[in-house]
Write an enzyme that holds these catalytic residues in place. Structure first.
Site, PDB file in Angstrom:
ATOM      1  N   PRO A  91       0.843  -1.193   0.000  1.00 17.09           N
ATOM      2  CA  PRO A  91       0.000   0.000   0.000  1.00 17.09           C
ATOM      3  C   PRO A  91       0.886   1.253   0.000  1.00 17.09           C
ATOM      4  CG  PRO A  91      -0.611  -1.504   1.783  1.00 17.09           C
ATOM      5  CD  PRO A  91       0.701  -1.969   1.243  1.00 17.09           C
ATOM      6  N   LYS A  92       0.430   2.268  -0.663  1.00 21.15           N
ATOM      7  CA  LYS A  92       1.128   3.559  -0.635  1.00 21.15           C
ATOM      8  C   LYS A  92       0.525   4.364   0.522  1.00 21.15           C
ATOM      9  CE  LYS A  92       2.413   7.362  -3.709  1.00 21.15           C
ATOM     10  NZ  LYS A  92       1.726   8.459  -2.995  1.00 21.15           N
ATOM     11  N   VAL A  93       1.110   4.224   1.676  1.00 17.40           N
ATOM     12  CA  VAL A  93       0.559   4.813   2.897  1.00 17.40           C
ATOM     13  C   VAL A  93       0.587   6.338   2.796  1.00 17.40           C
ATOM     14  CG1 VAL A  93       0.806   4.969   5.398  1.00 17.40           C
ATOM     15  CG2 VAL A  93       1.253   2.796   4.228  1.00 17.40           C
ATOM     16  N   GLY A 118      -2.883   4.769  -2.893  1.00 18.42           N
ATOM     17  CA  GLY A 118      -2.553   3.925  -4.028  1.00 18.42           C
ATOM     18  C   GLY A 118      -1.687   2.768  -3.575  1.00 18.42           C
TER      19      GLY A 118
END
Length: 563
Positions: free
Chosen positions: A130-132, A285
């Protein structure tokens, strides 16, 4: 995170690092060189103000997606008007005094599934995370002890966050890592309880963390709300499997969110799952990485070839206003309608959006050339969120006077400024709530109005089939259909005619079968019959209005029953 990544990019790489515009905006603006010389610096200055608030004060004045689109818009305009091009200056405050032991690389962004297929094709040893959505940090441990926490800054240098880091329970003060230096790159995020990105968006989580870390001091209670996602170990073991195993031994939970993938379909599946699955953090994202990469000493503060981002569908989109139309309803309400350069938001093509009310439009002062923020309400209806920035050139507009438009205004097309409200009265009259005239909609009424044949609301009753056939765009067949539909209105019930003319609501008061009986009622009589005080006054005022009575006389002469 996107705006932080941009600080490190050379101008030539800005377009690569930014997501594609969700607007059909490939064509250059139709501007003179003089206007371009005003518009480009104005946008660059706006971006610099956003940067200053974000990096100096920890305040996000604009959503990350809109910021990215604004940067891309400036890049496109700069290509169109190179003589006026201006690149926003990176702030010294963003860079900070501390050098990162290893540069933060940033990420280029994939535009769509086709771009993903192209990037993944022929690759192996791929992983997805996950793009934190938080703030990036370097954590430096020496002989197992935390010695430095450095904000991302420009990717090369950042601010000293060490004192704040010691108040964040998620950042271990001590690691069982043995002697020597250990460097971690990660994201500090605001903890959320079962957060679903698809339903709640970013929820302001990144701004919350940025604001707290921008303070001089962070309390332990505030630090308890901040989590840590370690997304890389720059000088760790050579393979991803070894790095993940090492991070697990050190007590970090981010390896659980780092999954192997073999093809684009696997990546898309994880993206969809994390977009709709409950997670403890906001994410905007996913990130796709190669398990192996160059030695950390060779990393640079720009997007690398071994990692890329694929963002979630944009919740908001930047849209350019082409024109502003002021639509006037049959009761005089003025609604500003913004016509846009068409854009795609999710799966919707959007070319216009309502500004809501004249009051709101005046507060926002939206003019052609302004850039606005849109989102989809209920996944289908475009909604204006606000103005992102205003065009340097302010176009004068002919704004209707609300004092001249009300429920009893504009009964004739020839009255100054009344064409719009008169047309709305015609559309209402012929619609389902009125006479339900088959085959006659707004376009037909507009054609009749444009022909000059209609000045009063009942003038169409006198039109012959031959007169209709002579009008532009009608012809014999259409004229016959329209004429028969119009003539059929004479047989409509009296109550349908009352609705068509716009008789105000009567509450529980029963309507009489003829106009004379209704017109004889006073406001007190209407209240006794069951109308509210407000309804009673409106009904009596309507029935006594001279234009309404002139209409009644016209309909009576035309033989319409009840008049």
């Amino acid at each position: 995170m996107p705006r932080r990544l941009l600080r490190a990019l050379p101008a030539a790489l800005v377009a690569l690092a930014l997501p594609p515009l969700p607007v059909a905006h490939a064509a250059c603006p139709d501007w003179s060189a003089e206007r371009a010389a005003r518009e480009l610096p104005a946008l660059a200055s706006q971006i610099e103000r956003w940067d200053a608030a974000y990096h100096r004060d920890g305040r996000a004045l604009v959503d990350d997606a809109l910021y990215d689109q604004a940067r891309a818009r400036l890049e496109q305009w700069s290509q169109c008007f190179p003589a006026a091009a201006r690149t926003p200056q990176a702030l010294a405050a963003a860079a900070g005094p501390l050098a990162h032991p290893v540069a933060h690389t940033g990420l280029a962004k994939l535009a769509d599934p086709a771009a993903l297929e192209a990037w993944v094709a022929g690759q192996d040893d791929l992983w997805v995370q996950p793009k934190v959505d938080g703030v990036a940090v370097s954590l430096v441990y020496q002989d197992g002890a935390l010695v430095q926490a450095i904000s991302r800054g420009d990717g090369r240098h950042g601010q000293d966050w060490t004192a704040s880091a010691r108040q964040i329970a998620a950042i271990p003060a001590q690691l069982d890592s043995g002697p020597g230096r250990l460097l971690l790159h990660g994201e500090l995020y605001w903890r959320l309880d079962r957060h679903v990105q698809a339903a709640s968006g970013g929820a302001g989580a990144r701004g919350k963390v940025a604001g707290l870390l921008a303070r001089q001091a962070l309390s332990r209670a505030e630090g308890a709300g901040i989590g840590l996602f370690v997304w890389d170990w720059p000088d760790g073991p050579p393979t991803m499997q070894e790095r993940l195993a090492g991070l697990r031994r050190l007590g970090f939970d981010s390896p659980a969110y780092t999954q192997p993938v073999q093809q684009a379909a696997d990546v898309a599946r994880w993206r969809e799952q994390w977009y709709r699955q409950a997670l403890p953090f906001a994410s905007d994202g996913i990130v796709i990485r190669h398990g192996t990469r160059p030695p950390a000493a060779r990393w640079q503060a720009q997007p690398p070839h071994w990692a890329v981002a694929w963002k979630y569908p944009a919740a908001q989109a930047l849209a350019e206003v082409r024109t502003v139309e002021f639509r006037i309803g049959r009761r005089g309400r003025i609604t500003p309608l913004l016509h846009l350069v068409p854009l795609q938001l999710d799966d919707r093509r959007i070319a216009r959006v309502s500004a809501g009310s004249l009051t709101r439009w005046r507060q926002l002062d939206i003019r052609p050339g302004d850039q606005i923020a849109l989102r989809l309400a209920g996944q289908s209806i475009p909604r204006l969120d606000g103005v992102v920035w205003q065009a340097a050139e302010r176009v004068a507009l002919d704004v209707p006077d609300p004092a001249r438009h009300h429920p009893l205004s504009c009964w004739r097309a020839s009255e100054p400024g009344c064409a719009g409200q008169f047309h709305a009265r015609l559309v209402w009259l012929g619609g389902r709530q009125g006479l339900a005239l088959a085959g006659i909609g707004a376009g037909t009424w507009q054609a009749l109005q444009d022909s000059g044949r209609l000045d009063g609301l009942a003038d169409w009753l006198e039109l012959s089939e031959a007169q209709l056939a002579a009008l532009p765009g009608f012809g014999a067949a259409r004229a016959g259909t329209v004429w028969r539909s119009l003539q059929g209105a004479r047989q409509r019930p009296f109550v349908s005619w009352l609705g068509a003319l716009g008789l105000p609501p009567s509450g529980s008061a029963r309507l009489a079968a003829d106009w004379t009986t209704l017109a004889a009622r006073s406001a007190a009589d209407w209240q006794k019959a069951g109308a509210s005080h407000r309804q009673a006054v409106s009904l009596a005022t309507f029935l006594a209005h001279p234009e309404v009575n002139a209409l009644r006389t016209r309909l009576q002469a035309a033989g319409v029953a009840g008049f």
